[in-house]
Scaffold this motif. Structure first.
Motif, PDB file in Angstrom:
ATOM      1  N   MET A   1      20.623  13.458  47.966  1.00 33.40           N
ATOM      2  CA  MET A   1      21.075  14.556  48.779  1.00 33.40           C
ATOM      3  C   MET A   1      19.937  14.978  49.708  1.00 33.40           C
ATOM      4  O   MET A   1      18.774  14.887  49.350  1.00 33.40           O
ATOM      5  N   TYR A   2      20.314  15.475  50.878  1.00 36.44           N
ATOM      6  CA  TYR A   2      19.347  15.885  51.884  1.00 36.44           C
ATOM      7  C   TYR A   2      19.736  17.241  52.463  1.00 36.44           C
ATOM      8  O   TYR A   2      20.894  17.632  52.422  1.00 36.44           O
ATOM      9  N   THR A   4      18.689  19.878  56.001  1.00 39.97           N
ATOM     10  CA  THR A   4      17.998  19.993  57.275  1.00 39.97           C
ATOM     11  C   THR A   4      17.397  21.389  57.357  1.00 39.97           C
ATOM     12  O   THR A   4      18.089  22.378  57.136  1.00 39.97           O
ATOM     13  N   HIS A  18      23.549  17.174  52.582  1.00 42.95           N
ATOM     14  CA  HIS A  18      24.144  16.027  53.246  1.00 42.95           C
ATOM     15  C   HIS A  18      23.947  14.810  52.341  1.00 42.95           C
ATOM     16  O   HIS A  18      22.938  14.717  51.652  1.00 42.95           O
ATOM     17  N   ASP A  19      24.883  13.872  52.379  1.00 47.46           N
ATOM     18  CA  ASP A  19      24.749  12.654  51.566  1.00 47.46           C
ATOM     19  C   ASP A  19      23.726  11.679  52.151  1.00 47.46           C
ATOM     20  O   ASP A  19      23.147  10.879  51.417  1.00 47.46           O
ATOM     21  N   THR A  20      23.516  11.713  53.446  1.00 45.98           N
ATOM     22  CA  THR A  20      22.561  10.820  54.104  1.00 45.98           C
ATOM     23  C   THR A  20      21.640  11.655  54.993  1.00 45.98           C
ATOM     24  O   THR A  20      21.995  12.766  55.381  1.00 45.98           O
ATOM     25  N   PRO A  21      20.458  11.122  55.334  1.00 46.61           N
ATOM     26  CA  PRO A  21      19.574  11.867  56.240  1.00 46.61           C
ATOM     27  C   PRO A  21      20.272  12.113  57.578  1.00 46.61           C
ATOM     28  O   PRO A  21      20.972  11.250  58.088  1.00 46.61           O
ATOM     29  N   VAL A  22      20.094  13.286  58.124  1.00 47.11           N
ATOM     30  CA  VAL A  22      20.714  13.657  59.387  1.00 47.11           C
ATOM     31  C   VAL A  22      19.692  13.470  60.502  1.00 47.11           C
ATOM     32  O   VAL A  22      18.564  13.931  60.387  1.00 47.11           O
ATOM     33  N   THR A  31      14.467  16.792  58.186  1.00 42.15           N
ATOM     34  CA  THR A  31      15.399  16.500  57.102  1.00 42.15           C
ATOM     35  C   THR A  31      14.571  16.197  55.866  1.00 42.15           C
ATOM     36  O   THR A  31      13.628  15.411  55.930  1.00 42.15           O
ATOM     37  N   ALA A  33      14.512  15.476  51.452  1.00 41.56           N
ATOM     38  CA  ALA A  33      15.277  15.054  50.282  1.00 41.56           C
ATOM     39  C   ALA A  33      15.323  16.195  49.274  1.00 41.56           C
ATOM     40  O   ALA A  33      14.359  16.938  49.110  1.00 41.56           O
TER      41      ALA A  33
END
Length: 50
Positions: A1-2, A4, A18-22, A31, A33
């Motif tokens: 999880m990430y 910002t 977020h599931d992926t880095p933005v 961003t 972790a």
């Protein structure tokens, strides 16, 4: 999880998770972790013992 992290009118604002880095524009946002559940001691914020 990430998440910002950015600033907005003199304060720090966190958006996420977020599931992926933005990918953010070059506005000073970063961003980061987020530790998975159970990986950090919720009372101190330090990583849990392995």
């Amino acid at each position: 999880m990430y998440a910002t992290v950015t600033r907005d009118t003199g304060r720090i604002v966190v958006y996420g998770p977020h599931d992926t880095p933005v990918v953010v524009p070059t506005d000073g946002a970063v961003t980061v972790a987020i530790c998975p559940s159970g990986a950090a001691d919720r009372t101190s914020g330090t990583p849990a013992e392995a």
